[in-house]
Structure formats: C-alpha cells, structure tokens
Write an enzyme that holds these catalytic residues in place. Structure first.
Site, short mmCIF file in Angstrom:
data_model
loop_
_atom_site.label_atom_id
_atom_site.label_comp_id
_atom_site.label_asym_id
_atom_site.label_seq_id
_atom_site.Cartn_x
_atom_site.Cartn_y
_atom_site.Cartn_z
N PRO A 85 -3.22 -0.50 5.78
CA PRO A 85 -2.91 -1.90 5.49
C PRO A 85 -4.04 -2.51 4.65
O PRO A 85 -5.18 -2.55 5.09
CB PRO A 85 -2.84 -2.55 6.88
CG PRO A 85 -2.69 -1.41 7.83
CD PRO A 85 -3.39 -0.26 7.21
N CYS A 86 -3.72 -2.94 3.45
CA CYS A 86 -4.75 -3.45 2.53
C CYS A 86 -4.57 -4.94 2.26
O CYS A 86 -5.32 -5.51 1.46
CB CYS A 86 -4.68 -2.72 1.18
SG CYS A 86 -4.68 -0.94 1.27
N GLN A 87 -3.58 -5.56 2.87
CA GLN A 87 -3.22 -6.93 2.46
C GLN A 87 -4.39 -7.90 2.54
O GLN A 87 -4.48 -8.84 1.75
CB GLN A 87 -2.06 -7.46 3.32
CG GLN A 87 -0.73 -6.82 2.99
CD GLN A 87 -0.46 -5.57 3.79
OE1 GLN A 87 -1.37 -4.79 4.04
NE2 GLN A 87 0.78 -5.35 4.16
N ALA A 88 -5.27 -7.71 3.51
CA ALA A 88 -6.35 -8.67 3.70
C ALA A 88 -7.62 -8.26 2.97
O ALA A 88 -8.61 -8.97 3.02
CB ALA A 88 -6.65 -8.81 5.19
N TYR A 89 -7.58 -7.12 2.31
CA TYR A 89 -8.84 -6.54 1.82
C TYR A 89 -9.25 -7.10 0.46
O TYR A 89 -8.48 -7.09 -0.48
CB TYR A 89 -8.72 -5.03 1.73
CG TYR A 89 -10.04 -4.40 1.37
CD1 TYR A 89 -11.05 -4.32 2.31
CD2 TYR A 89 -10.29 -3.98 0.08
CE1 TYR A 89 -12.27 -3.79 1.99
CE2 TYR A 89 -11.53 -3.44 -0.25
CZ TYR A 89 -12.51 -3.36 0.72
OH TYR A 89 -13.73 -2.84 0.40
#
Length: 378
Positions: A85-89
C-alpha cells in the site's frame, strides 16, 4: 536447465496469489509468498505447490529468512512482485508518512528490495495514487527505488485489454537494476486490437444456475465450454468449487425482479428503495443494484460483491454473483479453490491482481530478457 528453474519470483503482500499465478503461466517459478491474511495463505499454498508461504506481517519477515527458505542468494532472484500500500507514501510529507501504517509498509517493501537485490521488481497499486498530492507519492516511490539502483517506469493498465472480463484500472510499476529496457505489456483485447473483449457470458455462461442462498458444494458445469475463456478457466476439471450464492434478505429479493440487464436502482419502484436512496439524485450511484449484461464487462470486482454498492446481480438469475463467478471475472482459473469463510473468499478475490493481467506483465518482462540474451549471444 528448465526455464522455470532460472526464472524465479517472490510475491510480497501475495494474498491468494493472483499476480504470481500469472507469472507461473508465463513460465516463472514462484518460490515464496508473504501475507498477514491466514485464509489467503491457505489458498496460496494450495495453488502454488512449489512455493513456501511465510505468514505474518512483513515487518517480521527478514531477508535472511527469505533466502534460507528459498535457497536464494542476494542478487539471484529474477523478480520481486507485490502490491505494498503506497497511498500515504511521500518523502515530501514526512509527518503523514511517519504516522501512516500504509507508508511504513512500503518502507518494509524497500527493505526487502535492498536486502534481496532482485534483478526486476513489479509493484501494482490503485490508479488513484496519481492524484495524491499532485503525484508526489508516485515521484517518491520512483526516487526511493532509484536510490537502491532501480530504474522504474509506471503505467496505468486496463485489465479488460488483457482478456480480463472486467473494467479494472491498476498502476503497474516495473523496474530493474540490470540496465534493461522497461516495457509494459501491449493490449490485445478491445476495439483496435486483435481480439474482442471477453464478455461476462464468455466468462461465467457455463456455470450452473443457482437459487438465492443455494450452496451445492462442488458442482458440475451447465454445459460444454463455449468460449476460449471457459476452456482456459476449466482446464481439465469436471466440477467447480466456491460456486454458491450469497443469501439476500426478502427486501432485496423483492427489488431484483424489477431490474433488467443493464438496469440499476433507478428501475426499482420508489416504495421499495432503501430509505437513503429515496433521496438520491437519479445521476448518483450509477452502479448500485446494477444487473450485469451478458455481452458487457463486469464493473470492478471489490472485496464485497454487495449489490447495494455495485453491479453484482447475475444477468438472468435473481441473486448476487457467487465467489466463483467473481473469481472468473478476475480471470482466476477454476483450479483456484478459495479457503476460509465466504466473506474471506470474496476478500481474496477482490484484492487480487487478475492472473491474466499478471501473465501479460510477466510476458513483457520475459520478452525484454530474451531480447537481451539474443543480443549478448550475437
């Protein structure tokens, strides 16, 4: 030496193993998968007999453990695949990044990349990642991987253009540290391409009819396969598993007969609508209480095929689609028998990368590798 002995894959955040199944179809050998989801791990283990499933959080997975379990040495792995999960990165937003678990999971992924030093990496994510902070997350992902020695390119792929009977958009990052060109797969299906889209009828038309809530256990097919997709999905099987209908309550059953193929909540009489939808604009919630059409594509298969949230009503039968039908719409072969409760089975299917999309990605990497080998031999 067999090609699959030298072409190796490790799948992080593997779930039931849709992406790695696609790589296997292309001739790769999957050595290991890691996930926290116990039921998905049982499915992965049963469908990837040559691989070891390593359960638990990626934070607890060490590079040494991976190398010990797979027999790999640093730098030997062909491809590391997975969908962290990269959405917040974003390296530009340390405060958000430090406190968001999804960002730390991507950090863990980078730790494994750095330790294993795979020749190639494949990462997939939701297409919405482009809209986060004006594309900063995508930029940051590429920057971090470049610092580890990987050139990376991303592209939004449409699953339906690779034979999947479903509208599904995913951003796929492909990278390598070997100086090879990066090439995403080229579409084969749909207008302007060699083959027509795979329709819902192509995908599920051979599965036996079910009544609402019916669970027949393993069941034979309705008739001989009538499409290339059905032949692919069935292989040499004579019965199919996970084909049972969710049980809808009376209030939903009263609504379904009013909805024609291609119809939706707008076709339900006003007095039968859920209270919240009586206030909805006719332009809202376009897929809610949607009935599929035989000659169309499925909407995106989610982790719950809930008719209140999408077009998950069977084209002819007054019921929601079964786990097997959802799996077919994701392009899983019927040899995938999903473990766990029915709820867990839907989650495994909805979270997966469609295997046929995975196969296309794997084949594009293989093509580049083979071209490089020919060049080296010339």
């Amino acid at each position: 030496m067999e090609q699959s002995k030298t072409l190796t894959v490790v799948d992080l955040f593997c779930g039931a193993g849709g992406l790695s199944a696609g790589f296997e179809m292309a001739g790769f050998r999957v050595l290991a998968g890691n996930d926290t989801f116990e039921a998905a791990g049982r499915t992965f283990s049963a469908t990837h007999p040559h691989a070891v499933f390593l359960p638990g959080p990626i934070q607890n997975l060490t590079v040494e453990q991976l190398m010990r379990q797979t027999g790999l040495k640093r730098g030997e792995l062909t491809v590391l695949v997975g969908g962290p999960p990269c959405q917040a990165y974003s390296v530009y937003n340390h405060q958000r990044g430090m406190h968001d678990e999804r960002a730390s999971l991507f950090r863990e992924y980078l730790r494994i990349v750095e330790g294993l030093q795979p020749q190639w990496i494949v990462m997939e994510n939701v297409a919405g990642i482009f809209s986060i902070a004006g594309g900063e997350a995508v930029h940051a992902i590429k920057l971090e991987l470049r610092e580890l020695g990987y050139e990376v390119e991303e592209k939004v792929l449409k699953a339906e253009e690779f034979g999947v009977p479903q509208e599904r958009r995913r951003v796929v990052f492909i990278g390598n540290r070997v100086g090879a060109p990066i090439q995403h797969p080229e579409p084969d299906y749909g207008p302007g391409h060699d083959l027509p889209f795979t329709t819902i009828k192509d995908a599920i038309g051979d599965l036996s009819p079910l009544a609402n809530g019916e669970d027949p256990g393993d069941i034979g097919y309705a008739h001989e396969p009538r499409s290339d997709f059905q032949r692919y999905a069935r292989g040499n099987r004579t019965e199919v598993s996970n084909h049972s209908a969710p049980k809808l309550g009376k209030v939903n059953l009263d609504r379904l007969p009013y909805i024609p193929p291609g119809g939706s909540w707008r076709d339900i009489p006003y007095d039968l609508l859920p209270a919240g939808m009586k206030r909805a604009k006719r332009s809202d919630h376009t897929k809610r209480y949607g009935r599929m059409t035989w000659d169309g594509l499925s909407c995106t298969v989610l982790t719950k095929c809930d008719i209140h949230w999408g077009a998950y009503i069977h084209p002819e039968q007054d019921r929601a689609i079964s786990v097997r039908e959802a799996a077919r719409l994701q392009s899983f072969p019927d040899s995938f028998v999903f473990a766990g409760s029915k709820t867990e089975q839907y989650v495994q299917v909805g979270n997966a990368v469609p295997p046929l999309l995975g196969k296309a990605i794997a084949t594009s990497i293989l093509d580049v590798m083979q071209d490089a080998n020919k060049g080296a031999a010339a």
